[in-house]
Write an enzyme that holds these catalytic residues in place. Structure first.
Site, mmCIF file in Angstrom:
data_model
loop_
_atom_site.group_PDB
_atom_site.id
_atom_site.type_symbol
_atom_site.label_atom_id
_atom_site.label_comp_id
_atom_site.label_asym_id
_atom_site.label_seq_id
_atom_site.Cartn_x
_atom_site.Cartn_y
_atom_site.Cartn_z
ATOM 1 N N ASP A 181 0.823 -1.213 0.000
ATOM 2 C CA ASP A 181 0.000 0.000 0.000
ATOM 3 C C ASP A 181 0.859 1.266 0.000
ATOM 4 O OD1 ASP A 181 -2.387 1.331 -0.076
ATOM 5 O OD2 ASP A 181 -2.745 1.220 2.079
ATOM 6 N N GLY A 214 0.143 5.358 -4.474
ATOM 7 C CA GLY A 214 -0.450 6.630 -4.912
ATOM 8 C C GLY A 214 0.074 7.792 -4.093
ATOM 9 N N HIS A 272 2.945 3.074 -8.913
ATOM 10 C CA HIS A 272 2.809 1.637 -9.203
ATOM 11 C C HIS A 272 4.060 1.145 -9.946
ATOM 12 C CE1 HIS A 272 -1.142 1.979 -7.658
ATOM 13 N NE2 HIS A 272 -1.670 2.580 -8.703
ATOM 14 N N SER A 310 -7.165 -5.684 -5.831
ATOM 15 C CA SER A 310 -8.308 -6.229 -5.090
ATOM 16 C C SER A 310 -9.588 -6.098 -5.907
ATOM 17 C CB SER A 310 -8.481 -5.486 -3.760
ATOM 18 O OG SER A 310 -8.957 -4.185 -3.996
ATOM 19 N N LEU A 338 10.560 -20.885 -4.220
ATOM 20 C CA LEU A 338 9.487 -20.014 -3.716
ATOM 21 C C LEU A 338 8.244 -20.111 -4.605
ATOM 22 C CD1 LEU A 338 8.596 -17.506 -1.907
ATOM 23 C CD2 LEU A 338 9.521 -16.088 -3.746
ATOM 24 N N GLU A 397 0.893 -13.252 12.241
ATOM 25 C CA GLU A 397 1.444 -12.086 12.927
ATOM 26 C C GLU A 397 1.320 -10.906 11.964
ATOM 27 O OE1 GLU A 397 2.389 -11.892 16.006
ATOM 28 O OE2 GLU A 397 2.024 -14.031 16.307
HETATM 29 C C1 FPP Z 1 -1.728 0.046 -3.525
HETATM 30 O O1 FPP Z 1 -1.305 1.381 -3.448
HETATM 31 C C2 FPP Z 1 -1.222 -0.615 -4.728
HETATM 32 C C3 FPP Z 1 -1.975 -1.192 -5.712
HETATM 33 C C4 FPP Z 1 -3.443 -1.224 -5.688
HETATM 34 C C5 FPP Z 1 -1.353 -1.807 -6.889
HETATM 35 C C6 FPP Z 1 -0.095 -2.544 -6.572
HETATM 36 C C7 FPP Z 1 0.519 -3.047 -7.801
HETATM 37 C C8 FPP Z 1 1.858 -3.068 -8.047
HETATM 38 C C9 FPP Z 1 2.887 -2.592 -7.118
HETATM 39 C C10 FPP Z 1 2.311 -3.686 -9.283
HETATM 40 C C11 FPP Z 1 2.670 -5.092 -8.922
HETATM 41 C C12 FPP Z 1 3.061 -5.875 -10.066
HETATM 42 C C13 FPP Z 1 3.386 -7.173 -9.986
HETATM 43 C C14 FPP Z 1 3.865 -7.869 -11.182
HETATM 44 C C15 FPP Z 1 3.291 -7.925 -8.721
HETATM 45 P P1 FPP Z 1 -2.392 2.518 -3.544
HETATM 46 O O2 FPP Z 1 -2.594 2.849 -4.985
HETATM 47 O O3 FPP Z 1 -3.615 2.069 -2.825
HETATM 48 O O4 FPP Z 1 -1.719 3.713 -2.800
HETATM 49 P P2 FPP Z 1 -2.445 4.820 -1.895
HETATM 50 O O5 FPP Z 1 -2.981 4.096 -0.697
HETATM 51 O O6 FPP Z 1 -1.355 5.751 -1.565
HETATM 52 O O7 FPP Z 1 -3.527 5.437 -2.729
#
Ligand code: FPP
Length: 249
Positions: A19, A22, A36, A64, A130, A206
């Site tokens: 998380d 953004g 991202h 999600s 893994l 945990e």
């Molecule tokens: C949450 O941050 C992140 C996501 C919803 C997307 C995560 C995806 C990646 C890091 C790409 C992963 C790729 C692979 C191949 C595993 P947010 O957008 O909710 O951030 P915020 O809480 O600051 O708005």
């Protein structure tokens, strides 16, 4: 930090809520998708860290069910990033003996993403190190409803008797299949919640919340720090301290 980790007491299954992408991007004055993109480096570091230590299961909350409600442009950006990254990473996954899997409502992904994902899963399926699982269009409640439907079907067809439905039977229908329950759940970005992630599998995990770190800043040293902290905790599973076997370090 890595030297302090007890290799005989590693979490078997680590789950991560990645998380803060953004907010990290906003801090840099950039678009959310920039965060991202930078999150990919953190994913690589996490996978490498798990491989170095010998962790067997890593499950990443990549997209999600609720994320579909984000602005269209951001959803498209994440899907494109996924397709590009998953395809490009296959040689490295193979080099590191990593088997890729995916859980979630994969039918709801764009066709191109589904194809790249399936190709990469097929190309890594014989790896034995893994198991890296991407949770995509996933939510814990969705998964539990899916399991319920499958069990209901079996009962209806006579393949399963109601009195034979146990926790083990229920778990065998989960999307995570043979993976053990999660031992350690790491969440970056400052929020202290589970957000509909692996609800069944997190029962005794945990929880490790990182208040001052956004996902794009996550590095191997943070993973090692989380594992070290995990090893300092007493996992009682409902028992008393005195009932636990003493752990030799
Ligand atoms: C949450 O941050 C992140 C996501 C919803 C997307 C995560 C995806 C990646 C890091 C790409 C992963 C790729 C692979 C191949 C595993 P947010 O957008 O909710 O951030 P915020 O809480 O600051 O708005």
């Amino acid at each position: 930090m890595k030297e302090n980790i007890n290799l005989s007491n590693l979490p078997k299954h680590i789950a991560v809520i990645m998380d803060g992408n953004g907010r990290w991007a906003k801090k840099q004055g950039a678009m959310r998708i920039f965060g991202h993109h930078h999150g990919i480096k953190s994913v690589r570091e996490t996978v490498e860290g798990c491989v170095e230590l010998g962790v067997k299961y890593l499950t990443l909350y990549t997209f999600s069910t609720e994320n579909w409600n984000r602005p269209k442009l951001e959803v498209e950006g994440i899907m494109q990033l996924l397709i590009k990254t998953i395809g490009e990473e296959v040689p490295d996954l193979n080099k590191n003996n990593v088997r890729l899997k995916a859980i979630g409502d994969l039918d709801s992904l764009p066709k191109s993403a589904r194809k790249t994902l399936q190709d990469s899963i097929d190309l890594t399926k014989n790896n034995t190190g893994l198991t890296l699982t991407l949770a995509l269009s996933y939510s814990g409640k969705w998964e539990i409803v899916e399991v319920t439907k499958k069990i209901a079907q079996q009962v209806k067809s006579g393949a399963l008797a109601i009195e034979n439905i146990t926790e083990e039977v229920f778990a065998s229908f989960l999307a995570t299949e043979k993976a053990p329950d999660v031992d350690l759940m790491i969440r970056t970005g400052g929020d202290h919640r589970i957000s509909n992630y692996l609800l069944w599998q997190l029962a005794y995990a945990e929880l490790y919340f990182m208040d001052d770190l956004y996902w794009p800043e996550f590095r191997k040293q943070h993973l090692f720090g989380a594992i070290y902290e995990y090893q300092q905790r007493e996992r009682r599973f409902g028992k008393t301290s005195e009932q636990l076997p003493s752990v030799k370090v």
